[in-house]
Design a protein around this motif. Structure first.
Motif, mmCIF file in Angstrom:
data_model
loop_
_atom_site.group_PDB
_atom_site.id
_atom_site.type_symbol
_atom_site.label_atom_id
_atom_site.label_comp_id
_atom_site.label_asym_id
_atom_site.label_seq_id
_atom_site.Cartn_x
_atom_site.Cartn_y
_atom_site.Cartn_z
ATOM 1 N N LYS A 77 -29.746 22.732 -78.499
ATOM 2 C CA LYS A 77 -30.802 22.291 -78.706
ATOM 3 C C LYS A 77 -32.311 22.710 -77.948
ATOM 4 C CE LYS A 77 -29.587 19.337 -82.242
ATOM 5 N NZ LYS A 77 -29.262 17.896 -82.410
ATOM 6 N N SER A 78 -33.009 22.528 -76.964
ATOM 7 C CA SER A 78 -33.408 22.464 -75.989
ATOM 8 C C SER A 78 -33.600 24.314 -75.794
ATOM 9 C CB SER A 78 -33.525 22.071 -75.243
ATOM 10 O OG SER A 78 -34.379 22.181 -73.795
ATOM 11 N N MET A 79 -32.559 24.225 -74.914
ATOM 12 C CA MET A 79 -32.607 25.900 -75.198
ATOM 13 C C MET A 79 -32.813 27.171 -76.241
ATOM 14 S SD MET A 79 -28.996 26.470 -72.859
ATOM 15 C CE MET A 79 -28.566 28.446 -72.729
ATOM 16 N N ALA A 80 -32.409 26.639 -77.773
ATOM 17 C CA ALA A 80 -32.753 27.146 -78.820
ATOM 18 C C ALA A 80 -34.537 26.891 -78.575
ATOM 19 C CB ALA A 80 -32.148 26.398 -79.730
ATOM 20 N N TRP A 81 -34.905 26.272 -78.529
ATOM 21 C CA TRP A 81 -36.754 25.544 -78.628
ATOM 22 C C TRP A 81 -37.142 26.190 -77.484
ATOM 23 C CZ3 TRP A 81 -39.787 23.270 -74.779
ATOM 24 C CH2 TRP A 81 -40.176 22.790 -75.116
ATOM 25 N N ARG A 82 -36.610 26.399 -75.871
ATOM 26 C CA ARG A 82 -37.125 26.995 -75.578
ATOM 27 C C ARG A 82 -37.336 28.373 -76.395
ATOM 28 N NH1 ARG A 82 -38.137 25.331 -70.606
ATOM 29 N NH2 ARG A 82 -38.605 26.971 -69.885
ATOM 30 N N LYS A 83 -36.400 29.516 -76.405
ATOM 31 C CA LYS A 83 -36.598 30.582 -76.884
ATOM 32 C C LYS A 83 -37.599 30.542 -78.453
ATOM 33 C CE LYS A 83 -33.387 33.832 -79.070
ATOM 34 N NZ LYS A 83 -32.029 34.955 -79.155
ATOM 35 N N GLN A 84 -37.267 29.906 -78.670
ATOM 36 C CA GLN A 84 -38.109 30.056 -79.984
ATOM 37 C C GLN A 84 -39.917 29.998 -80.201
ATOM 38 O OE1 GLN A 84 -37.518 26.317 -83.192
ATOM 39 N NE2 GLN A 84 -39.416 27.255 -83.825
ATOM 40 N N PHE A 85 -40.222 29.145 -79.239
ATOM 41 C CA PHE A 85 -41.865 29.403 -78.317
ATOM 42 C C PHE A 85 -42.149 30.150 -77.188
ATOM 43 C CE2 PHE A 85 -41.479 25.098 -80.910
ATOM 44 C CZ PHE A 85 -41.482 24.988 -82.026
ATOM 45 N N ASN A 86 -41.322 30.493 -76.351
ATOM 46 C CA ASN A 86 -41.170 31.520 -75.720
ATOM 47 C C ASN A 86 -41.365 30.323 -74.108
ATOM 48 O OD1 ASN A 86 -41.102 34.018 -74.365
ATOM 49 N ND2 ASN A 86 -43.149 34.561 -75.258
ATOM 50 N N ILE A 87 -40.589 29.116 -73.877
ATOM 51 C CA ILE A 87 -41.549 28.959 -72.844
ATOM 52 C C ILE A 87 -40.992 29.424 -71.564
ATOM 53 C CG2 ILE A 87 -41.157 26.506 -71.771
ATOM 54 C CD1 ILE A 87 -41.925 26.410 -74.551
ATOM 55 N N ASP A 88 -40.009 29.925 -71.590
ATOM 56 C CA ASP A 88 -40.118 30.858 -70.149
ATOM 57 C C ASP A 88 -41.227 31.955 -69.388
ATOM 58 O OD1 ASP A 88 -37.294 29.396 -70.269
ATOM 59 O OD2 ASP A 88 -36.496 31.319 -70.643
ATOM 60 N N ALA A 89 -42.098 32.104 -70.788
ATOM 61 C CA ALA A 89 -43.228 33.318 -70.315
ATOM 62 C C ALA A 89 -44.058 32.363 -70.044
ATOM 63 C CB ALA A 89 -43.222 33.759 -70.542
ATOM 64 N N HIS A 90 -44.422 30.902 -70.670
ATOM 65 C CA HIS A 90 -46.254 30.066 -70.504
ATOM 66 C C HIS A 90 -46.230 29.978 -69.458
ATOM 67 C CE1 HIS A 90 -47.762 27.431 -73.359
ATOM 68 N NE2 HIS A 90 -48.086 25.752 -72.537
#
Length: 418
Positions: free
Chosen positions: A24-37
């Motif tokens: 769920k957390s990985m999907a959330w990170r992808k949805q909101f582009n957290i890796d590029a935050h």
């Protein structure tokens, strides 16, 4: 490996629960582009100027320290200026920074949060702010588990037990166990924060030698607001149901009666949307009246009830509570207040479109007055239980019990901001 270990700890090393949480957390990170935050997020100017927080050195155990001078933070003003989404984005930015900083030190996977509560007041307990904090906490716990190693809370004022009672319900038990609370100047004692932070790294605002690059710029100017209180409430169904909207014509009153036990705490929060009005809190005393008994019987037989007024056979008188006043408010005022109940009985909160203050004269108000309000009453068991949990959980702080007790909230405490 560090990420996996954090999620395993959060789910007590139960593999299936850990897997579900991680997916769920990985999907959330992808949805909101957290890796590029970290690369793309630029805080609004209001956040840069009025959010009093920064990274500051490392704790003795190597954890990086984030300092938040919450008591000097105008969370209500920030929310009305930039909205909840921007503030959440800033919180995520800080979490991502924390993860990067932990990578600089081997065997460190979490960071320390130092919260300064000097200046904490009722404005910080604004219901929409607490609702926003609830959502922030949920996001952090679901996607940044076990990144918070310790929370040092310093300069906690007498208001803190009330604040803790209102927010502790949405902070999970594991996080609560990581909190150490120091009342007043207790952080300077033998078992104070220097047990966790080197003397040379203690921030200057706490009496240490280390310069802490945090600016406290006060309240956000109203001209920076882009959202009204109604706008803030419109985004959250729970808040819409919590607040009531009342319009009073000239000469009208709106009363709310509460039956309160001793050691309860009554809190109120209201915003003056249009016009002006008076507000007061009174204690209601009842006495038997010499009224027509046949009339009383007729009323009873007709099934007429008065949910917020005494029966026809009673009269009453209202007396302002100790230290209470009849206060005048005008359009744009936002008021948060509390009252510690030492005497059980009926209390009446009254708003009246009767007079308004113009210059030095009090004149009748010819306009309608519209306001939004919410009232919460904290029961003795909840408030006393909260204080007890503080004194027992933080047993290494011997002075907590003497500083905080069930009457540590001032009998009358109300503040207005514009």
């Amino acid at each position: 490996e560090r990420v996996l270990l954090r999620f395993l700890r959060a789910r007590n090393f139960e593999i299936e629960k850990t897997r579900e949480m991680l997916i769920k957390s990985m999907a959330w990170r992808k949805q909101f582009n957290i890796d590029a935050h970290l690369d793309f997020w630029t805080p609004p100017e209001v956040i840069q100027k009025y959010l009093p927080g920064a990274w500051h050195r490392n704790a003795k155990d190597g954890r990086p320290i984030y300092v938040l001078r919450l008591g000097h933070m105008d969370i209500k003003g920030i929310l009305r200026a930039v909205g909840e989404e921007a503030l959440l984005r800033q919180a995520l930015y800080i979490c991502e920074q924390g993860i990067e900083k932990t990578k600089e030190t081997p065997q460190i996977s979490s960071w320390t949060l130092l919260i300064d509560l000097e200046g904490l007041n009722l404005r910080h307990l604004w219901a929409p702010a607490r609702m926003a904090m609830r959502r922030f906490t949920e996001v952090m716990e679901q996607n940044y588990p076990e990144t918070l190693g310790m929370v040092l809370i310093v300069q906690a004022p007498r208001l803190f037990p009330l604040a803790w009672t209102l927010v502790k319900g949405f902070i999970n038990e594991n996080t609560r166990r990581k909190c150490l609370v120091y009342a007043g100047n207790d952080y300077l004692e033998e078992d104070g924060i220097h047990s966790y932070i080197r003397n040379s790294d203690i921030p200057d605002f706490l009496g240490g030698p280390s310069k802490c690059d945090i600016q406290c710029n006060g309240l956000v100017p109203r001209e920076e607001y882009t959202l009204s209180t109604e706008d803030v409430l419109s985004n959250e169904a729970a808040l819409q149901s919590l607040y009531k909207n009342v319009t009073l014509k000239k000469g009208e009153l709106h009363e709310v009666t509460l039956d309160a036990d001793a050691d309860s705490v009554i809190t109120w929060d209201f915003d003056c949307v249009l016009g002006g009005f008076q507000f007061s809190l009174s204690f209601r005393s009842y006495s038997e009246a010499h009224c027509n008994s046949s009339l009383a019987a007729m009323v009873q037989m007709a099934g007429i009830t008065y949910p917020s007024t005494p029966s026809p056979t009673e009269t009453y008188s209202d007396t302002l509570v100790e230290d209470g006043t009849v206060s005048n408010y005008c359009e744009g005022d936002s008021v948060q207040g509390s009252f510690y109940v030492s005497k059980p009985g009926t209390y009446v909160l009254t708003w009246g479109n009767t007079h308004t203050v113009q210059g030095s004269k009090t004149q009748p108000n010819s306009l309608k007055a519209t306001f939004l309000y919410t009232i919460e009453m904290i029961e003795p068991k909840d408030y006393a239980g909260s204080v007890s949990s503080l004194t027992s959980s933080f047993s290494n702080l011997s002075s907590v019990g003497s500083c905080w007790n069930t009457s540590s909230v001032a009998s009358w405490n109300s503040m207005v901001s514009r």
